[in-house]
Write an enzyme that holds these catalytic residues in place. Structure first.
Site, PDB file in Angstrom:
ATOM      1  N   SER A  31      35.852  42.632  36.677  1.00  0.00           N
ATOM      2  CA  SER A  31      36.356  43.789  35.914  1.00  0.00           C
ATOM      3  C   SER A  31      35.351  44.156  34.828  1.00  0.00           C
ATOM      4  O   SER A  31      34.661  43.272  34.296  1.00  0.00           O
ATOM      5  CB  SER A  31      37.686  43.421  35.249  1.00  0.00           C
ATOM      6  OG  SER A  31      38.060  44.425  34.321  1.00  0.00           O
ATOM      7  N   TYR A  85      43.395  37.733  30.724  1.00  0.00           N
ATOM      8  CA  TYR A  85      42.805  38.477  31.848  1.00  0.00           C
ATOM      9  C   TYR A  85      41.304  38.673  31.620  1.00  0.00           C
ATOM     10  O   TYR A  85      40.491  38.376  32.498  1.00  0.00           O
ATOM     11  CB  TYR A  85      43.504  39.835  31.984  1.00  0.00           C
ATOM     12  CG  TYR A  85      42.915  40.721  33.048  1.00  0.00           C
ATOM     13  CD1 TYR A  85      43.224  40.523  34.389  1.00  0.00           C
ATOM     14  CD2 TYR A  85      42.034  41.766  32.728  1.00  0.00           C
ATOM     15  CE1 TYR A  85      42.683  41.335  35.389  1.00  0.00           C
ATOM     16  CE2 TYR A  85      41.490  42.575  33.711  1.00  0.00           C
ATOM     17  CZ  TYR A  85      41.823  42.354  35.039  1.00  0.00           C
ATOM     18  OH  TYR A  85      41.275  43.157  36.012  1.00  0.00           O
TER      19      TYR A  85
HETATM   20  N1  LIG Z   1      43.070  48.571  38.799  1.00  0.00           N
HETATM   21  C1  LIG Z   1      42.178  48.402  37.865  1.00  0.00           C
HETATM   22  O1  LIG Z   1      42.071  49.211  36.924  1.00  0.00           O
HETATM   23  C2  LIG Z   1      41.235  47.230  37.920  1.00  0.00           C
HETATM   24  C3  LIG Z   1      40.154  47.207  37.018  1.00  0.00           C
HETATM   25  C4  LIG Z   1      39.298  46.120  37.047  1.00  0.00           C
HETATM   26  C5  LIG Z   1      39.503  45.097  37.967  1.00  0.00           C
HETATM   27  N2  LIG Z   1      40.557  45.157  38.834  1.00  0.00           N
HETATM   28  C6  LIG Z   1      40.730  44.030  39.762  1.00  0.00           C
HETATM   29  O2  LIG Z   1      40.933  44.513  41.070  1.00  0.00           O
HETATM   30  C7  LIG Z   1      41.669  43.552  41.820  1.00  0.00           C
HETATM   31  C8  LIG Z   1      42.810  44.255  42.535  1.00  0.00           C
HETATM   32  O3  LIG Z   1      43.761  44.698  41.575  1.00  0.00           O
HETATM   33  P1  LIG Z   1      44.579  46.069  41.707  1.00  0.00           P
HETATM   34  O4  LIG Z   1      44.217  46.903  40.556  1.00  0.00           O
HETATM   35  O5  LIG Z   1      44.460  46.609  43.068  1.00  0.00           O
HETATM   36  O6  LIG Z   1      46.060  45.529  41.402  1.00  0.00           O
HETATM   37  P2  LIG Z   1      47.371  45.465  42.305  1.00  0.00           P
HETATM   38  O7  LIG Z   1      47.701  46.826  42.841  1.00  0.00           O
HETATM   39  O8  LIG Z   1      48.407  44.780  41.475  1.00  0.00           O
HETATM   40  O9  LIG Z   1      46.946  44.543  43.526  1.00  0.00           O
HETATM   41  C9  LIG Z   1      46.761  43.149  43.367  1.00  0.00           C
HETATM   42  C10 LIG Z   1      46.977  42.489  44.704  1.00  0.00           C
HETATM   43  O10 LIG Z   1      46.819  41.074  44.528  1.00  0.00           O
HETATM   44  C11 LIG Z   1      47.956  40.431  45.073  1.00  0.00           C
HETATM   45  N3  LIG Z   1      48.249  39.159  44.442  1.00  0.00           N
HETATM   46  C12 LIG Z   1      48.516  38.907  43.141  1.00  0.00           C
HETATM   47  N4  LIG Z   1      48.782  37.603  42.973  1.00  0.00           N
HETATM   48  C13 LIG Z   1      48.692  37.022  44.193  1.00  0.00           C
HETATM   49  C14 LIG Z   1      48.882  35.711  44.678  1.00  0.00           C
HETATM   50  N5  LIG Z   1      49.246  34.705  43.868  1.00  0.00           N
HETATM   51  N6  LIG Z   1      48.698  35.473  45.992  1.00  0.00           N
HETATM   52  C15 LIG Z   1      48.348  36.458  46.831  1.00  0.00           C
HETATM   53  N7  LIG Z   1      48.178  37.738  46.448  1.00  0.00           N
HETATM   54  C16 LIG Z   1      48.351  38.008  45.132  1.00  0.00           C
HETATM   55  C17 LIG Z   1      49.082  41.427  44.839  1.00  0.00           C
HETATM   56  O11 LIG Z   1      50.221  41.103  45.608  1.00  0.00           O
HETATM   57  P3  LIG Z   1      51.708  41.474  45.068  1.00  0.00           P
HETATM   58  O12 LIG Z   1      51.852  42.954  45.340  1.00  0.00           O
HETATM   59  O13 LIG Z   1      52.587  40.614  45.886  1.00  0.00           O
HETATM   60  O14 LIG Z   1      51.727  41.168  43.595  1.00  0.00           O
HETATM   61  C18 LIG Z   1      48.383  42.713  45.259  1.00  0.00           C
HETATM   62  O15 LIG Z   1      48.318  42.823  46.652  1.00  0.00           O
HETATM   63  C19 LIG Z   1      42.125  42.485  40.822  1.00  0.00           C
HETATM   64  O16 LIG Z   1      41.288  41.354  40.904  1.00  0.00           O
HETATM   65  C20 LIG Z   1      41.949  43.186  39.485  1.00  0.00           C
HETATM   66  O17 LIG Z   1      41.745  42.270  38.436  1.00  0.00           O
HETATM   67  C21 LIG Z   1      41.415  46.188  38.836  1.00  0.00           C
END
Ligand SMILES: NC(=O)c1ccc[n+]([C@@H]2O[C@H](COP(=O)([O-])OP(=O)(O)OC[C@H]3O[C@@H](n4cnc5c(N)ncnc54)[C@H](OP(=O)(O)O)[C@@H]3O)[C@@H](O)[C@H]2O)c1
Length: 243
Positions: free
Chosen positions: A138, A151
């Site tokens: 991130s 985080y």
């Molecule tokens: N969106 C942003 O602005 C942003 C910015 C920087 C970095 N990121 C990074 O991008 C990545 C994806 O995040 P996102 O934004 O797409 O968020 P998201 O929509 O919440 O997706 C996260 C995914 O990870 C899964 N997950 C969480 N805990 C888990 C576990 N214990 N076992 C298996 N699966 C698990 C979630 O499943 P559930 O639906 O079951 O919870 C979901 O499928 C993350 O690493 C996040 O830190 C995102």
């Protein structure tokens, strides 16, 4: 890296960045293995993407991580890319005592799991002529957002780990990518009532275009959009202490 006809496993593929990236990689003609911890959501992913494989795995569970690696390498011997995408983001008020179980869940999900999963796949990946480990960190790894302090610390740890992992694997067939996203509209933090309405969000399609471009052009550390502004200069120092 060529992004067709690869065999790609991605965690957290049931929503947000993981779901959209899995979908795009599937469209590009790769065999995608989508992992998540919710069977209903995985079934929906499978229904909407004919030919995509799904696998149920809670990445916080040590034995489930081992089962995933055993299953995937046994059933998909051509597996050559593992994307550690799953992550969570929680708010903490540091003027109060914190719930250590809540902290531990974030540390395990965002740091231990990608480190352990990478190690579980590493021998298999090294047997492929071209392979990649992709870790999603991130922009907040570089400049923290104080309301989500654990985080930011986990993503800083993951960033540091990527540097060492890439260096140690430099003479193998395994390329180590770090994708550094900016704010993108997803479910991240929603379980903890994080309100991203004030964030300047990068459109998901533009973000996925940039990720695909980074992988195709071997951009091993890809700070995308506003994440690039959050990154600090440090490459020269790394090269100095790691000849
Ligand atoms: N969106 C942003 O602005 C942003 C910015 C920087 C970095 N990121 C990074 O991008 C990545 C994806 O995040 P996102 O934004 O797409 O968020 P998201 O929509 O919440 O997706 C996260 C995914 O990870 C899964 N997950 C969480 N805990 C888990 C576990 N214990 N076992 C298996 N699966 C698990 C979630 O499943 P559930 O639906 O079951 O919870 C979901 O499928 C993350 O690493 C996040 O830190 C995102």
């Amino acid at each position: 890296m060529n992004l067709t006809q690869q065999t790609i496993l991605i965690t957290g593929a049931t929503s947000g960045i993981g779901l959209h990236l899995a979908s795009r990689l599937h469209q590009l003609g790769n065999q995608v293995i989508a992992c998540g911890r919710n069977q209903q959501q995985l079934d929906q992913v499978a229904t909407e993407h004919a030919g995509m494989i799904t696998y149920l795995c809670d990445i916080t569970d040590d034995s489930q991580r081992r089962d995933l690696a055993n299953w995937a390498t046994t059933h998909y011997p051509t597996l050559n890319m593992v994307i550690n995408n799953a992550g969570i983001m929680q708010q903490f008020d540091l003027t109060q005592s914190v719930d250590s179980t809540k902290v531990m869940t974030e540390l395990v999900t965002n740091v231990l799991a990608p480190i352990h999963l990478g190690s579980l796949f590493i021998e298999h990946l090294q047997r492929q002529s071209v392979a990649a480990l992709v870790n999603v960190s991130s922009g907040l790894a570089f400049t923290p957002l104080a309301s989500v302090p654990v985080y930011c610390a986990t993503k800083a740890a993951l960033h540091s780990f990527c540097l060492s992992q890439r260096h140690q694997l430099r003479n193998t067939s395994v390329r180590v990518f770090e994708i550094i996203p900016p704010a993108v509209g997803t479910n991240l933090g929603h379980q903890d009532d994080y309100d991203n309405s004030k964030d300047e969000l990068m459109p998901m399609n533009d973000f996925i275009d940039a990720v695909i471009n980074a992988l195709q052009t071997d951009t091993y550390e890809a700070a995308i959009g506003a994440a690039d502004y959050l990154r600090q200069e440090r490459d020269a120092v790394f090269d100095l202490i790691n000849p």
